[in-house]
Scaffold this motif. Structure first.
Motif, short mmCIF file in Angstrom:
data_model
loop_
_atom_site.label_atom_id
_atom_site.label_comp_id
_atom_site.label_asym_id
_atom_site.label_seq_id
_atom_site.Cartn_x
_atom_site.Cartn_y
_atom_site.Cartn_z
N LEU A 1 0.85 -1.19 0.00
CA LEU A 1 0.00 0.00 0.00
C LEU A 1 0.88 1.24 0.00
O LEU A 1 1.86 1.32 0.75
N ARG A 2 0.53 2.20 -0.83
CA ARG A 2 1.21 3.51 -0.81
C ARG A 2 0.09 4.55 -0.78
O ARG A 2 -0.79 4.53 -1.64
N THR A 3 0.11 5.40 0.20
CA THR A 3 -1.00 6.35 0.33
C THR A 3 -0.53 7.68 0.95
O THR A 3 0.44 7.72 1.70
N ASP A 4 -1.28 8.72 0.63
CA ASP A 4 -1.02 10.02 1.25
C ASP A 4 -2.01 10.23 2.40
O ASP A 4 -1.92 11.23 3.12
N SER A 5 -2.96 9.29 2.56
CA SER A 5 -4.02 9.51 3.55
C SER A 5 -3.63 8.87 4.89
O SER A 5 -3.50 7.66 5.01
N ARG A 6 -3.46 9.71 5.89
CA ARG A 6 -3.09 9.22 7.21
C ARG A 6 -4.17 8.27 7.75
O ARG A 6 -3.88 7.25 8.38
#
Ligand SMILES: C[S@@+](CC[C@H](N)C(=O)[O-])C[C@H]1O[C@@H](n2cnc3c(N)ncnc32)[C@H](O)[C@@H]1O
Length: 398
Positions: free
Chosen positions: A237-242
């Motif tokens: 998973l790669r995400t900008d959402s904390r």
């Protein structure tokens, strides 16, 4: 949506053929209430080896003729030809039509675009598989495919313009190790063999902060990913959402065993369109990677969608059957509408939605002299469709 409006006419006689289109039967909607609801007809057609239904509805003094959405087929030219053929067969006085088949847009190369059924019936590879979920602009997928020519990539996406863009890139760059599927990633992995996947990439999934049930990650998704991953394979998973990051780490740290690595602002060799946007905004980027540690058993997909029963009196059946949704653990079934075929005894169409709530499937069941079969073939053999089918048999045999 292609359609034709024409002055009301007698319906076409069935069975009959006109301009290469076979008109097989007409089914009429059943009135559940005392008052006349607008009668709707379904005309079963077969042309160019495809079968589907056309819908005829009353529109003031006219008839509106269009494709039945549930049985829609591609390319749209086949549908337009069938609509035109119907109008010509009944010698219709046309009020409106958008079924001119000139100026048809050329479709991009579709060699690498695969229907989900391909993964049920045909897909086989000895190569390692890597899957990218929601590839969007396709930058990462194309980069990986070029770097790893011995890996068979599968790209899952539900956004058609993104799919077309990726297909164009595959063709332009002569990339042959990617298959693209327009299918919900949460349900796709059911059709992949155990222990054959090296990596599953989920990069910048939609966070769905207000509707978490729509997220890609869930306990079921993680378990299916672990099943298809070989030992040492990774779910990334790669995400900008904390919030998404926290939600996923919670799910993953509740697994009975496993290895998880976490990175913040790790550099990758390729920056996707969304990553580019978030970096410019100065956001943190989180990576959570789960590594599979054990071999899993192969699953045997049950593909039995036969009906080993008959309806003795179809009219009695449609009077009594419930059209309320039936919801049970992991599946639902909802009979939406019922049609009779007028000049055929004990025959009709049952319109229903069934299966998984996240990906309900709409189907018709054709009843011919009491015998039942799924029109246009069986539903996909997902576990929820199989359960729904069993329930349906119970309902019918009551
Ligand atoms: C925010 S974008 C990220 C795109 C790309 N991974 C990137 O980093 O630029 C999320 C993508 O996931 C796709 N998507 C959303 N739900 C999906 C699902 N259930 N199955 C497959 N793709 C999905 C969307 O259509 C969209 O293109």
């Amino acid at each position: 949506m292609p359609h034709i409006v024409f002055n009301k006419k007698e319906l076409i006689t069935t069975p009959s053929s006109h301009e290469g289109v076979d008109f097989k039967f007409i089914a009429k909607s059943y009135n559940f209430t005392d008052y006349e609801r607008n009668t709707e007809y379904k005309v079963a057609v077969e042309t160019q080896e495809k079968e589907f239904l056309l819908t005829i509805k009353n529109k003031d003094q006219d008839h509106m003729l269009k494709i039945d959405k549930v049985t829609r087929v591609a390319p749209v030219t086949i549908v337009k030809d069938a609509l035109n053929s119907y109008a010509s067969a009944v010698d219709a006085n046309i009020v409106f039509s958008n079924t001119n088949t000139i100026n048809v847009k050329m479709e991009p190369q579709k060699q690498y675009l695969k229907d989900i059924n391909y993964f049920v019936d045909e897909f086989k590879t000895d190569k390692e598989i890597q899957i990218e979920i929601g590839f969007g602009s396709g930058r990462h997928l194309i980069h990986q495919a070029k770097e790893n020519p011995d890996v068979q990539f599968i790209g899952l996406e539900i956004h058609t313009p993104s799919i077309e863009q990726a297909l164009k890139q595959l063709e332009l760059q002569n990339i042959t190790n990617v298959l693209i599927v327009n299918y919900d990633a949460r349900l796709f992995m059911e059709f992949i063999k155990s222990n054959q996947v090296g990596k599953v990439f989920v990069h910048f999934p939609v966070p769905w902060d207000k509707k978490p049930h729509r997220r890609i990650y869930s306990n079921e998704f993680i378990n299916e990913a672990l099943r298809v991953l070989k030992v040492g394979g990774t779910l990334e998973l790669r995400t900008d959402s904390r919030k998404y990051f926290d939600y996923c780490t919670e799910l993953l740290t509740n697994l009975p065993t496993g290895r998880i690595t976490i990175d913040i602002n790790k550099d990758l060799p390729v920056i996707s369109k969304y990553e580019d946007r978030w970096r410019k905004q100065g956001k943190n980027i989180y990576d959570v990677v789960l590594t599979a540690a054990s071999e899993d058993e192969q699953v045997v997909i049950d593909t039995d969608f036969s009906f080993d029963l008959e309806i003795e009196d179809y009219l009695e059946f449609i009077k009594n059957v419930s059209t309320k949704p039936i919801v049970e653990k992991g599946f639902f079934i909802h009979i939406e509408d019922l049609f009779t075929i007028e000049n055929k005894e004990n025959s009709g169409l049952i319109e229903l939605t069934m299966g998984n709530f996240d990906r309900p499937v709409s189907k018709y069941i054709l009843v011919e002299n009491g015998k039942l079969s799924y029109y246009q073939g069986n539903p996909l053999p997902t576990s929820s469709n199989i359960k729904a089918h069993k329930k349906l048999k119970e309902i019918i045999s009551k």
